[in-house]
Write a protein that holds these residues in place. Structure first.
Motif, PDB file in Angstrom:
ATOM      1  N   PRO A 113     -62.332  47.716  22.528  1.00  0.00           N
ATOM      2  CA  PRO A 113     -63.333  47.916  21.471  1.00  0.00           C
ATOM      3  C   PRO A 113     -64.008  46.616  21.042  1.00  0.00           C
ATOM      4  O   PRO A 113     -63.462  45.541  21.263  1.00  0.00           O
ATOM      5  CB  PRO A 113     -62.505  48.485  20.305  1.00  0.00           C
ATOM      6  CG  PRO A 113     -61.086  48.206  20.616  1.00  0.00           C
ATOM      7  CD  PRO A 113     -60.956  47.863  22.059  1.00  0.00           C
ATOM      8  N   PHE A 114     -65.160  46.725  20.456  1.00  0.00           N
ATOM      9  CA  PHE A 114     -65.838  45.546  19.901  1.00  0.00           C
ATOM     10  C   PHE A 114     -66.667  46.011  18.716  1.00  0.00           C
ATOM     11  O   PHE A 114     -66.971  47.205  18.592  1.00  0.00           O
ATOM     12  CB  PHE A 114     -66.723  44.863  20.954  1.00  0.00           C
ATOM     13  CG  PHE A 114     -67.772  45.742  21.584  1.00  0.00           C
ATOM     14  CD1 PHE A 114     -67.435  46.672  22.563  1.00  0.00           C
ATOM     15  CD2 PHE A 114     -69.108  45.657  21.201  1.00  0.00           C
ATOM     16  CE1 PHE A 114     -68.397  47.487  23.142  1.00  0.00           C
ATOM     17  CE2 PHE A 114     -70.083  46.462  21.778  1.00  0.00           C
ATOM     18  CZ  PHE A 114     -69.713  47.387  22.758  1.00  0.00           C
ATOM     19  N   PHE A 115     -66.970  45.087  17.826  1.00  0.00           N
ATOM     20  CA  PHE A 115     -67.839  45.462  16.706  1.00  0.00           C
ATOM     21  C   PHE A 115     -68.724  44.311  16.266  1.00  0.00           C
ATOM     22  O   PHE A 115     -68.408  43.153  16.513  1.00  0.00           O
ATOM     23  CB  PHE A 115     -67.046  46.080  15.551  1.00  0.00           C
ATOM     24  CG  PHE A 115     -66.158  45.112  14.814  1.00  0.00           C
ATOM     25  CD1 PHE A 115     -64.876  44.864  15.262  1.00  0.00           C
ATOM     26  CD2 PHE A 115     -66.610  44.473  13.671  1.00  0.00           C
ATOM     27  CE1 PHE A 115     -64.063  43.970  14.586  1.00  0.00           C
ATOM     28  CE2 PHE A 115     -65.803  43.583  12.987  1.00  0.00           C
ATOM     29  CZ  PHE A 115     -64.517  43.325  13.450  1.00  0.00           C
ATOM     30  N   ILE A 156     -79.272  49.942  12.709  1.00  0.00           N
ATOM     31  CA  ILE A 156     -78.680  48.662  13.136  1.00  0.00           C
ATOM     32  C   ILE A 156     -78.643  48.659  14.655  1.00  0.00           C
ATOM     33  O   ILE A 156     -78.214  49.641  15.265  1.00  0.00           O
ATOM     34  CB  ILE A 156     -77.232  48.515  12.602  1.00  0.00           C
ATOM     35  CG1 ILE A 156     -77.182  48.711  11.085  1.00  0.00           C
ATOM     36  CG2 ILE A 156     -76.640  47.165  12.996  1.00  0.00           C
ATOM     37  CD1 ILE A 156     -75.775  48.583  10.488  1.00  0.00           C
ATOM     38  N   ASP A 157     -79.106  47.572  15.276  1.00  0.00           N
ATOM     39  CA  ASP A 157     -79.028  47.472  16.739  1.00  0.00           C
ATOM     40  C   ASP A 157     -77.661  46.960  17.167  1.00  0.00           C
ATOM     41  O   ASP A 157     -76.729  46.999  16.386  1.00  0.00           O
ATOM     42  CB  ASP A 157     -80.155  46.557  17.244  1.00  0.00           C
ATOM     43  CG  ASP A 157     -81.366  47.374  17.660  1.00  0.00           C
ATOM     44  OD1 ASP A 157     -81.214  48.602  17.814  1.00  0.00           O
ATOM     45  OD2 ASP A 157     -82.437  46.790  17.850  1.00  0.00           O
ATOM     46  N   ALA A 158     -77.558  46.422  18.372  1.00  0.00           N
ATOM     47  CA  ALA A 158     -76.284  45.857  18.824  1.00  0.00           C
ATOM     48  C   ALA A 158     -76.153  44.472  18.189  1.00  0.00           C
ATOM     49  O   ALA A 158     -76.314  43.446  18.839  1.00  0.00           O
ATOM     50  CB  ALA A 158     -76.264  45.783  20.336  1.00  0.00           C
ATOM     51  N   GLY A 159     -75.904  44.463  16.902  1.00  0.00           N
ATOM     52  CA  GLY A 159     -75.816  43.234  16.122  1.00  0.00           C
ATOM     53  C   GLY A 159     -75.480  43.597  14.690  1.00  0.00           C
ATOM     54  O   GLY A 159     -75.281  44.785  14.399  1.00  0.00           O
ATOM     55  N   PRO A 160     -75.396  42.625  13.803  1.00  0.00           N
ATOM     56  CA  PRO A 160     -74.982  42.902  12.423  1.00  0.00           C
ATOM     57  C   PRO A 160     -76.130  43.161  11.442  1.00  0.00           C
ATOM     58  O   PRO A 160     -75.881  43.561  10.298  1.00  0.00           O
ATOM     59  CB  PRO A 160     -74.255  41.612  12.029  1.00  0.00           C
ATOM     60  CG  PRO A 160     -74.966  40.556  12.802  1.00  0.00           C
ATOM     61  CD  PRO A 160     -75.471  41.179  14.071  1.00  0.00           C
ATOM     62  N   ASN A 161     -77.377  42.906  11.864  1.00  0.00           N
ATOM     63  CA  ASN A 161     -78.494  42.969  10.900  1.00  0.00           C
ATOM     64  C   ASN A 161     -78.902  44.399  10.611  1.00  0.00           C
ATOM     65  O   ASN A 161     -78.910  45.238  11.497  1.00  0.00           O
ATOM     66  CB  ASN A 161     -79.696  42.200  11.441  1.00  0.00           C
ATOM     67  CG  ASN A 161     -79.329  40.766  11.720  1.00  0.00           C
ATOM     68  OD1 ASN A 161     -78.492  40.204  11.020  1.00  0.00           O
ATOM     69  ND2 ASN A 161     -79.905  40.186  12.752  1.00  0.00           N
ATOM     70  N   VAL A 162     -79.269  44.630   9.349  1.00  0.00           N
ATOM     71  CA  VAL A 162     -79.616  45.996   8.952  1.00  0.00           C
ATOM     72  C   VAL A 162     -81.136  46.099   8.782  1.00  0.00           C
ATOM     73  O   VAL A 162     -81.736  45.301   8.067  1.00  0.00           O
ATOM     74  CB  VAL A 162     -78.915  46.380   7.629  1.00  0.00           C
ATOM     75  CG1 VAL A 162     -79.167  47.845   7.300  1.00  0.00           C
ATOM     76  CG2 VAL A 162     -77.418  46.112   7.713  1.00  0.00           C
ATOM     77  N   VAL A 191     -70.760  40.005  22.259  1.00  0.00           N
ATOM     78  CA  VAL A 191     -71.003  41.000  23.319  1.00  0.00           C
ATOM     79  C   VAL A 191     -72.517  41.251  23.376  1.00  0.00           C
ATOM     80  O   VAL A 191     -73.106  41.736  22.407  1.00  0.00           O
ATOM     81  CB  VAL A 191     -70.249  42.317  23.012  1.00  0.00           C
ATOM     82  CG1 VAL A 191     -70.524  43.366  24.064  1.00  0.00           C
ATOM     83  CG2 VAL A 191     -68.744  42.055  22.897  1.00  0.00           C
ATOM     84  N   SER A 192     -73.135  40.898  24.506  1.00  0.00           N
ATOM     85  CA  SER A 192     -74.586  41.084  24.632  1.00  0.00           C
ATOM     86  C   SER A 192     -74.896  42.576  24.698  1.00  0.00           C
ATOM     87  O   SER A 192     -74.008  43.388  25.024  1.00  0.00           O
ATOM     88  CB  SER A 192     -75.080  40.411  25.916  1.00  0.00           C
ATOM     89  OG  SER A 192     -74.586  41.131  27.022  1.00  0.00           O
ATOM     90  N   SER A 193     -76.166  42.947  24.438  1.00  0.00           N
ATOM     91  CA  SER A 193     -76.470  44.382  24.496  1.00  0.00           C
ATOM     92  C   SER A 193     -76.305  44.900  25.928  1.00  0.00           C
ATOM     93  O   SER A 193     -75.886  46.031  26.139  1.00  0.00           O
ATOM     94  CB  SER A 193     -77.845  44.706  23.910  1.00  0.00           C
ATOM     95  OG  SER A 193     -78.830  43.957  24.533  1.00  0.00           O
ATOM     96  N   SER A 194     -76.592  44.037  26.925  1.00  0.00           N
ATOM     97  CA  SER A 194     -76.414  44.477  28.320  1.00  0.00           C
ATOM     98  C   SER A 194     -74.954  44.838  28.587  1.00  0.00           C
ATOM     99  O   SER A 194     -74.662  45.822  29.277  1.00  0.00           O
ATOM    100  CB  SER A 194     -76.845  43.387  29.292  1.00  0.00           C
ATOM    101  OG  SER A 194     -78.227  43.215  29.211  1.00  0.00           O
ATOM    102  N   GLU A 195     -74.040  44.036  28.017  1.00  0.00           N
ATOM    103  CA  GLU A 195     -72.616  44.335  28.216  1.00  0.00           C
ATOM    104  C   GLU A 195     -72.217  45.576  27.412  1.00  0.00           C
ATOM    105  O   GLU A 195     -71.424  46.403  27.877  1.00  0.00           O
ATOM    106  CB  GLU A 195     -71.781  43.124  27.802  1.00  0.00           C
ATOM    107  CG  GLU A 195     -70.373  43.206  28.325  1.00  0.00           C
ATOM    108  CD  GLU A 195     -69.516  42.036  27.869  1.00  0.00           C
ATOM    109  OE1 GLU A 195     -70.063  40.952  27.573  1.00  0.00           O
ATOM    110  OE2 GLU A 195     -68.289  42.237  27.796  1.00  0.00           O
TER     111      GLU A 195
END
Ligand code: DP6
Length: 321
Positions: free
Chosen positions: A249-251, A279-285, A187-191
């Motif tokens: 939902p999405f994660f 954390i942004d819209a992604g998994p990296n911390v 899921v892109s950040s735009s979405e």
């Protein structure tokens, strides 16, 4: 050789997030970020004499995906239109961080493209280069968070304006980004911006984010890193809870994401404070730590990596523009 214009811009990491946008990438709430001067995109523009604009990677950089190239050139066409520019260009860009590092490159890319375009267009049209706020407002149309890559180390984006908040008391910070999973996002950040509006938790989101921004600015004036860490922690869970409760939902979390979040809690119990964690819209911390404590945190991560079954890596950037 034809005339060329070059610019480069840093990535930025938000503590108070821009999430749930309106058309034209207008933010629903004000956001606060730190510019990451070691993670950059460079852009070079050359008048080409071709029938249309074209994109190429800068030497040594990875080609963009087709959709990303098209989006980048569409935005460039929008900028040209704004300044009635008829010439066609070869647009070249490249990041100094690996494509698979999982660091969002849209902020640095769109900011660098806008800056290079403003240099080119003002020279071609013989006009004054637009000021930083006007450039940031244009860049925002390409990607919202890119407007915060024009000021640093700290930048607030509030409605149509960006400004550097008072950070004179703050120590120099370093961002350590732990790469939890470098695969491209589902899921892109735009979405994500669209989907979060379906979450029942979106109710009150604007007020919560704006209040956290006010508290962050006060904490910055007192160099109160513990309060900033607490606020950033709440904000990260707020935004990700919106993702987790959207319809559908999405994660983004990966096993390493949780490993690091647990480690942050353990470190807090052990040493009495935690790094500013986001954390942004992604998994990296992202762990924001005082630059003078960088090697301590690096050692902590080395210890954690040594006993972790899943290998992970991390990169770092100084804060600044
Ligand atoms: C989670 O700026 O990538 O990183 O305007 O659609 O390009 P577009 O979205 P984008 O959104 C960034 C979202 C975020 C939070 C933030 O950087 O504030």
């Amino acid at each position: 050789m034809s005339k060329a214009w070059e610019a480069s811009a840093p990535a930025n990491i938000a503590l108070i997030k821009y999430m749930g946008k309106n058309p034209g990438n207008a933010a629903t709430n004000a956001s606060l970020s730190l510019a990451l001067k070691d993670f950059r995109t460079s852009v070079r523009l050359e008048c080409s004499g071709d029938d249309s604009d074209r994109w190429d990677p800068l030497p040594g950089s990875t080609p963009l995906r087709r959709e990303s190239t098209e989006k980048f050139l569409r935005f460039f066409a929008q900028l040209k239109n704004e300044f009635s520019i008829k010439e066609n260009f070869l647009v070249m860009s490249g990041n100094n961080f690996p494509a698979d590092a999982g660091i969002a490159s849209s902020a640095s890319s769109y900011a660098a493209l806008t800056q290079a375009a403003m240099l080119a267009f003002s020279e071609i049209k013989k006009i004054k280069t637009p000021d930083i706020n006007s450039q940031a407002a244009l860049s925002r149309l390409g990607s919202g968070s890119s407007c915060r890559s024009f000021l640093g180390p700290w930048c607030v984006w509030d409605e149509n304006k960006i400004y550097a908040p008072d950070s004179s008391a703050m120590p120099e910070l370093m961002d350590i980004v732990v790469i939890a999973n470098a695969d491209s996002k589902k899921v892109s950040s735009s979405e994500a911006h669209q989907r979060v509006r379906s979450s029942p938790l979106f109710n009150g989101r604007v007020e919560r984010a704006n209040l956290r921004l006010q508290k962050s600015l006060l904490a910055m004036q007192k160099a109160d890193l513990n309060s900033l860490a607490q606020i950033a922690w709440e904000e990260l869970w707020d935004m990700h809870s919106l993702f987790h409760t959207s319809v559908p939902p999405f994660f983004y979390f990966a096993p390493t994401t949780l490993l690091i979040l647990r480690a942050v809690e353990d470190w807090r119990d052990e040493i009495g404070h935690m790094p500013i964690t986001t954390i942004d819209a992604g998994p990296n911390v992202h762990l924001l730590v005082p630059a003078k404590e960088y090697s301590l945190w690096n050692e902590r991560l080395e210890k954690l990596a040594a006993k972790s079954k899943t290998p992970f890596s991390w990169m770092h950037s100084h804060a600044g523009i």
